[in-house]
Design a protein around this motif. Structure first.
Motif, PDB file in Angstrom:
ATOM      1  N   ILE A   9     133.427  91.451  78.872  1.00 36.41           N
ATOM      2  CA  ILE A   9     132.787  90.393  78.095  1.00 36.41           C
ATOM      3  C   ILE A   9     133.873  89.771  77.218  1.00 36.41           C
ATOM      4  O   ILE A   9     134.160  90.235  76.117  1.00 36.41           O
ATOM      5  N   LEU A  10     134.516  88.743  77.727  1.00 37.31           N
ATOM      6  CA  LEU A  10     135.650  88.141  77.028  1.00 37.31           C
ATOM      7  C   LEU A  10     135.201  87.197  75.918  1.00 37.31           C
ATOM      8  O   LEU A  10     135.871  87.059  74.898  1.00 37.31           O
ATOM      9  N   SER A  11     134.058  86.531  76.119  1.00 39.40           N
ATOM     10  CA  SER A  11     133.578  85.555  75.147  1.00 39.40           C
ATOM     11  C   SER A  11     132.212  85.075  75.613  1.00 39.40           C
ATOM     12  O   SER A  11     131.861  85.219  76.782  1.00 39.40           O
ATOM     13  N   GLY A  12     131.409  84.514  74.685  1.00 35.87           N
ATOM     14  CA  GLY A  12     130.152  83.905  75.101  1.00 35.87           C
ATOM     15  C   GLY A  12     128.907  84.710  74.808  1.00 35.87           C
ATOM     16  O   GLY A  12     127.821  84.345  75.274  1.00 35.87           O
ATOM     17  N   VAL A  13     129.006  85.816  74.050  1.00 41.06           N
ATOM     18  CA  VAL A  13     127.808  86.533  73.601  1.00 41.06           C
ATOM     19  C   VAL A  13     127.795  86.550  72.073  1.00 41.06           C
ATOM     20  O   VAL A  13     128.839  86.489  71.424  1.00 41.06           O
ATOM     21  N   ARG A  14     126.594  86.588  71.521  1.00 39.89           N
ATOM     22  CA  ARG A  14     126.373  86.516  70.073  1.00 39.89           C
ATOM     23  C   ARG A  14     126.894  85.195  69.504  1.00 39.89           C
ATOM     24  O   ARG A  14     127.302  85.118  68.349  1.00 39.89           O
ATOM     25  N   GLU A  15     126.902  84.160  70.340  1.00 45.37           N
ATOM     26  CA  GLU A  15     127.348  82.822  69.947  1.00 45.37           C
ATOM     27  C   GLU A  15     126.853  81.836  70.992  1.00 45.37           C
ATOM     28  O   GLU A  15     126.343  82.229  72.046  1.00 45.37           O
ATOM     29  N   GLN A  16     126.999  80.545  70.690  1.00 46.94           N
ATOM     30  CA  GLN A  16     126.642  79.502  71.651  1.00 46.94           C
ATOM     31  C   GLN A  16     127.910  78.816  72.128  1.00 46.94           C
ATOM     32  O   GLN A  16     128.668  78.276  71.327  1.00 46.94           O
ATOM     33  N   GLY A  17     128.131  78.824  73.439  1.00 45.22           N
ATOM     34  CA  GLY A  17     129.319  78.195  74.009  1.00 45.22           C
ATOM     35  C   GLY A  17     130.444  79.197  74.204  1.00 45.22           C
ATOM     36  O   GLY A  17     130.281  80.406  74.025  1.00 45.22           O
ATOM     37  N   LYS A  18     131.604  78.668  74.639  1.00 45.39           N
ATOM     38  CA  LYS A  18     132.809  79.498  74.814  1.00 45.39           C
ATOM     39  C   LYS A  18     132.582  80.601  75.842  1.00 45.39           C
ATOM     40  O   LYS A  18     132.976  81.749  75.652  1.00 45.39           O
ATOM     41  N   ASP A  19     131.952  80.261  76.960  1.00 46.72           N
ATOM     42  CA  ASP A  19     131.602  81.264  77.967  1.00 46.72           C
ATOM     43  C   ASP A  19     132.840  81.705  78.754  1.00 46.72           C
ATOM     44  O   ASP A  19     133.573  80.862  79.277  1.00 46.72           O
ATOM     45  N   MET A  20     133.076  82.995  78.837  1.00 50.03           N
ATOM     46  CA  MET A  20     134.122  83.536  79.696  1.00 50.03           C
ATOM     47  C   MET A  20     133.887  85.027  79.881  1.00 50.03           C
ATOM     48  O   MET A  20     133.811  85.792  78.910  1.00 50.03           O
ATOM     49  N   PHE A  21     133.769  85.435  81.149  1.00 48.32           N
ATOM     50  CA  PHE A  21     133.516  86.820  81.503  1.00 48.32           C
ATOM     51  C   PHE A  21     134.444  87.177  82.663  1.00 48.32           C
ATOM     52  O   PHE A  21     135.052  86.291  83.262  1.00 48.32           O
ATOM     53  N   ALA A  22     134.558  88.445  82.965  1.00 48.53           N
ATOM     54  CA  ALA A  22     135.455  88.840  84.057  1.00 48.53           C
ATOM     55  C   ALA A  22     134.922  90.094  84.729  1.00 48.53           C
ATOM     56  O   ALA A  22     134.281  90.937  84.104  1.00 48.53           O
ATOM     57  N   VAL A  23     135.199  90.175  86.015  1.00 45.12           N
ATOM     58  CA  VAL A  23     134.877  91.369  86.808  1.00 45.12           C
ATOM     59  C   VAL A  23     136.182  91.888  87.391  1.00 45.12           C
ATOM     60  O   VAL A  23     136.933  91.124  88.022  1.00 45.12           O
ATOM     61  N   GLN A  24     136.460  93.171  87.166  1.00 49.53           N
ATOM     62  CA  GLN A  24     137.663  93.785  87.730  1.00 49.53           C
ATOM     63  C   GLN A  24     137.264  94.757  88.828  1.00 49.53           C
ATOM     64  O   GLN A  24     136.435  95.647  88.627  1.00 49.53           O
ATOM     65  N   VAL A  25     137.862  94.593  90.006  1.00 43.85           N
ATOM     66  CA  VAL A  25     137.676  95.515  91.121  1.00 43.85           C
ATOM     67  C   VAL A  25     139.059  96.017  91.508  1.00 43.85           C
ATOM     68  O   VAL A  25     139.884  95.255  92.004  1.00 43.85           O
ATOM     69  N   ASN A  26     139.321  97.284  91.222  1.00 47.11           N
ATOM     70  CA  ASN A  26     140.657  97.867  91.390  1.00 47.11           C
ATOM     71  C   ASN A  26     141.676  97.045  90.595  1.00 47.11           C
ATOM     72  O   ASN A  26     141.527  96.895  89.399  1.00 47.11           O
ATOM     73  N   ASP A  27     142.691  96.484  91.260  1.00 49.53           N
ATOM     74  CA  ASP A  27     143.743  95.785  90.522  1.00 49.53           C
ATOM     75  C   ASP A  27     143.552  94.273  90.504  1.00 49.53           C
ATOM     76  O   ASP A  27     144.469  93.533  90.139  1.00 49.53           O
ATOM     77  N   GLU A  28     142.375  93.773  90.885  1.00 48.67           N
ATOM     78  CA  GLU A  28     142.095  92.337  90.884  1.00 48.67           C
ATOM     79  C   GLU A  28     141.042  92.008  89.826  1.00 48.67           C
ATOM     80  O   GLU A  28     140.040  92.717  89.681  1.00 48.67           O
ATOM     81  N   ILE A  29     141.278  90.924  89.097  1.00 47.05           N
ATOM     82  CA  ILE A  29     140.335  90.470  88.077  1.00 47.05           C
ATOM     83  C   ILE A  29     139.869  89.067  88.438  1.00 47.05           C
ATOM     84  O   ILE A  29     140.679  88.181  88.739  1.00 47.05           O
ATOM     85  N   PHE A  30     138.552  88.863  88.383  1.00 43.07           N
ATOM     86  CA  PHE A  30     137.936  87.574  88.680  1.00 43.07           C
ATOM     87  C   PHE A  30     137.295  87.046  87.394  1.00 43.07           C
ATOM     88  O   PHE A  30     136.351  87.648  86.880  1.00 43.07           O
ATOM     89  N   VAL A  31     137.841  85.946  86.871  1.00 44.70           N
ATOM     90  CA  VAL A  31     137.355  85.369  85.611  1.00 44.70           C
ATOM     91  C   VAL A  31     136.253  84.365  85.920  1.00 44.70           C
ATOM     92  O   VAL A  31     136.425  83.482  86.773  1.00 44.70           O
ATOM     93  N   LEU A  32     135.128  84.501  85.231  1.00 47.64           N
ATOM     94  CA  LEU A  32     133.957  83.658  85.445  1.00 47.64           C
ATOM     95  C   LEU A  32     133.800  82.714  84.261  1.00 47.64           C
ATOM     96  O   LEU A  32     133.460  83.145  83.160  1.00 47.64           O
ATOM     97  N   ASP A  33     134.093  81.449  84.462  1.00 42.14           N
ATOM     98  CA  ASP A  33     134.061  80.394  83.453  1.00 42.14           C
ATOM     99  C   ASP A  33     135.182  80.564  82.430  1.00 42.14           C
ATOM    100  O   ASP A  33     135.695  81.670  82.214  1.00 42.14           O
ATOM    101  N   ALA A  34     135.558  79.454  81.804  1.00 45.74           N
ATOM    102  CA  ALA A  34     136.596  79.453  80.759  1.00 45.74           C
ATOM    103  C   ALA A  34     136.278  78.287  79.830  1.00 45.74           C
ATOM    104  O   ALA A  34     136.861  77.212  79.944  1.00 45.74           O
ATOM    105  N   GLY A  35     135.323  78.515  78.925  1.00 41.26           N
ATOM    106  CA  GLY A  35     134.796  77.432  78.113  1.00 41.26           C
ATOM    107  C   GLY A  35     135.294  77.428  76.682  1.00 41.26           C
ATOM    108  O   GLY A  35     136.050  78.297  76.252  1.00 41.26           O
ATOM    109  N   LEU A  36     134.837  76.431  75.934  1.00 43.67           N
ATOM    110  CA  LEU A  36     135.131  76.328  74.506  1.00 43.67           C
ATOM    111  C   LEU A  36     133.828  76.125  73.754  1.00 43.67           C
ATOM    112  O   LEU A  36     132.767  75.904  74.348  1.00 43.67           O
ATOM    113  N   LYS A  37     133.918  76.206  72.440  1.00 42.80           N
ATOM    114  CA  LYS A  37     132.785  75.804  71.604  1.00 42.80           C
ATOM    115  C   LYS A  37     133.320  74.929  70.477  1.00 42.80           C
ATOM    116  O   LYS A  37     134.501  75.008  70.101  1.00 42.80           O
TER     117      LYS A  37
END
Length: 601
Positions: A9-37
């Protein structure tokens, strides 16, 4: 089987906007959204806030890609600052990618287009440890997508911003068949939009909203000035449709609108009939009852423009008697006060106001019932509410429990949390956190404004600044020139002469005490001046301004040497001038004698 599976949970909870989350599978990371507020009133001078860039400093070499759900700033706004330093591939729908390029170009004209990759809902991308696929969702912008990360332990689904609306147009329609297919594969975890979870009434369908807008246009007797977000293309299209249906023409204004509309028209996401749009010069010839002015921008920008129009300060438009101002988007809580102030100004200028959100319930985000329908459709083992303030995350937990989920399988997180999957216990647990602080953007500076700077700005806004300037000779331990004091935003100087004079005596006393009782140190001297002034000013005014002491040094020996040098130079000049004058007199006398001799001859 994967050896490591994490949800960050990189950003985007307990706030409005700035959404960014990531899923790591072994040595690869997939970033989901990269927003601002956009900042609230407590962040003085800050332009925007983005997620913590330290994440990419630590994990950037493992990031396989950034996958964006839609083209709003809360999904793509941080890309310019990430891609400025890191060459990470970005994946999104055609419109999302084009809008992302516009954002990136605004900050970095030398962007690398090779980093952007257009995908659609039928795309599936295979990586070493996982595969990424997509599905259509309904939002206020076309071609919004949800993201499905396929891992050996099951699907991890991220909705992005979404809602359910069976009447939505083709480019806005949720693919329910695709959701059923994902459920059949087994959903391990669902990251669901929570920002409208407390809504107790269902969202009005876009068809109903379109009819409402058309009726507003049909009943208006004068000009119509529409305020909307530039990125809410669904609402922009409804305004254009209503203008066409009622025989009106539209003037597009606003800083962001031209590029967004032009891009959307080029890609076929916005239908603008020929002859519908007009230019500023056409305002003189088109009748008022046939004129629609569409004022757009980011967040509060349309409201700022409306206020300028009402105060007769706008460069092109002035609100006058008979005008109808139509606020076509539902304002967030942070700008409700601004909406009320704007409405007051419009009425004072002779216009009237209609707010879409007051007359019809509309939002681009899922209601509580929508979230329950999503949970019932996907049947996730674990639920992680995201995209929302804390109360909304708790509301989603309650809704999920009512929908049949176990409360223990629902994780309420905060920015920086890392949920690590235990393959034996088949559960997630909190592991070492990842960077999750705010990065504040002020002008061209990225992250160079911290809490101390913000605290100083807050003090400046409350009590102003007090500046003291004094010149000393530290060798002789005495004050050379009378201290000078001034202030800004603290007190009115002309009415507080005695206070300013008394503060000069405080400065003198602080300096003399330092000379008498301490070994000379620049830092300590300034601290003494600042400390004594702070106590004195608070005692007299109950205020704590920012105190800035400026202490300058004069070296008297050097001063005397310079004086002697100057005196010597002056004396030398005088001697040279005297010599020149005497030589001149001799030459003149000699000439006279020669002339006399020649006459005698």
């Amino acid at each position: 089987m994967a050896n490591q599976l994490k949800i960050m949970i990189l950003s985007g909870v307990r706030e409005q906007g700035k959404d960014m989350f990531a899923v790591q599978v072994n040595d690869e990371i997939f970033v989901l959204d990269a927003g601002l507020k956009y900042p609230d009133s407590s962040l003085f001078g800050i332009d925007v806030v983005i997620p913590d860039m330290d994440f990419f400093e630590q994990y950037g070499d493992r990031v396989a890609g950034i996958f964006i759900t839609h083209g709003h700033a809360d999904s793509i706004g941080a890309l310019p600052y990430i891609l400025r330093k890191y060459d990470i591939p970005v994946f999104g729908s055609q419109l999302s990618i084009e809008l992302a390029k516009i954002e990136v170009q605004r900050e970095n004209k030398h962007r690398k287009n090779s980093l952007f990759h257009v995908i659609d809902a039928d795309t599936e991308i295979d990586f070493k440890n996982a595969s990424i696929s997509f599905f259509h969702t309904t939002h206020s912008i076309p071609d919004s997508l949800g993201i499905d990360v396929h891992t050996p332990e099951g699907e991890i689904v991220y909705t992005g911003d979404f809602k359910f609306d069976p009447t939505a147009a083709k480019n806005y329609h949720t693919d329910m068949d695709r959701l059923a297919e994902i459920e059949h594969r087994g959903v391990l975890a669902l990251l669901s939009d929570s920002s409208n979870a407390e809504a107790s009434f269902p969202n009005a369908s876009e068809q109903d909203i379109g009819n409402f807008v058309t009726n507003v246009f049909r009943n208006a007797k004068g000009r119509i000035i529409v305020a909307a977000k530039a990125s809410n293309l669904n609402r922009v299209q409804e305004v254009l449709n209503a203008a066409k249906a009622t025989g009106k023409r539209v003037l597009l204004t606003g800083r962001d609108l031209a590029k967004i509309v032009r891009t959307s028209m080029k890609l076929g996401y916005l239908d603008v009939p020929d002859g519908l749009l007009m230019r500023v010069k056409d305002l003189k010839t088109v009748p008022n009852n046939k004129t629609v002015i569409l004022e757009t921008g980011r967040m509060g920008e349309p409201l700022n423009s409306l206020q300028k129009m009402a105060k007769k300060r706008h460069s092109m438009i002035t609100i006058h008697k008979g005008d109808l101002v139509f606020i076509a988007t539902t304002p967030s809580h942070s700008v409700e006060t601004m909406v009320a102030e704007t409405s007051d100004l419009v009425y004072k200028a002779g216009g009237t106001v209609i707010q879409l959100g007051r007359n019809i319930h509309t939002s681009g985000h899922a209601t509580g019932r929508d979230i329950q329908l999503l949970i019932d459709t996907l049947k996730p083992k674990f639920l992680i509410p995201v995209i929302g303030e804390y109360r909304l995350l708790e509301i989603v937990r309650d809704l999920a429990v009512k929908a049949g989920m176990n409360s223990k399988d629902i994780y309420i997180t905060k920015n920086g949390d890392c949920l690590d999957y235990d393959f034996k216990k088949k559960r997630f647990y909190l592991s070492d956190p990842v960077p999750g602080e705010d990065t504040m953007i002020d002008g061209s500076g990225v992250g160079d404004v911290g809490n101390i700077v913000l605290r100083d700005r807050e003090v400046l806004s409350d009590d102003g600044i007090f500046i003291a300037v004094v010149t000393i000779d530290r060798k002789k331990k005495k004050i050379i020139a009378e201290p000078k004091v001034t202030s800004r935003g603290f007190v009115y100087i002309k009415a507080n002469r005695q206070l300013m004079n008394d503060s000069i005596e405080v400065i003198k006393k602080a300096i003399n005490n330092n000379f008498e009782h301490k070994k000379f140190d620049w830092t300590e001297l300034k601290q003494d001046i600042r400390g004594d002034l702070e106590k004195f000013l608070y005692k007299r005014t109950n205020r704590r301004p920012v105190i800035l002491p400026v202490v300058m040094e004069v070296n008297q020996n050097r001063h005397r040497a310079m004086q002697k040098h100057n005196e010597k130079t002056q004396n030398d000049n005088k001697t040279n001038n005297t010599a020149k004058k005497s030589n001149s007199k001799r030459q003149t006398n000699n000439k006279k004698k020669e002339n006399t001799k020649s006459k005698e001859k």
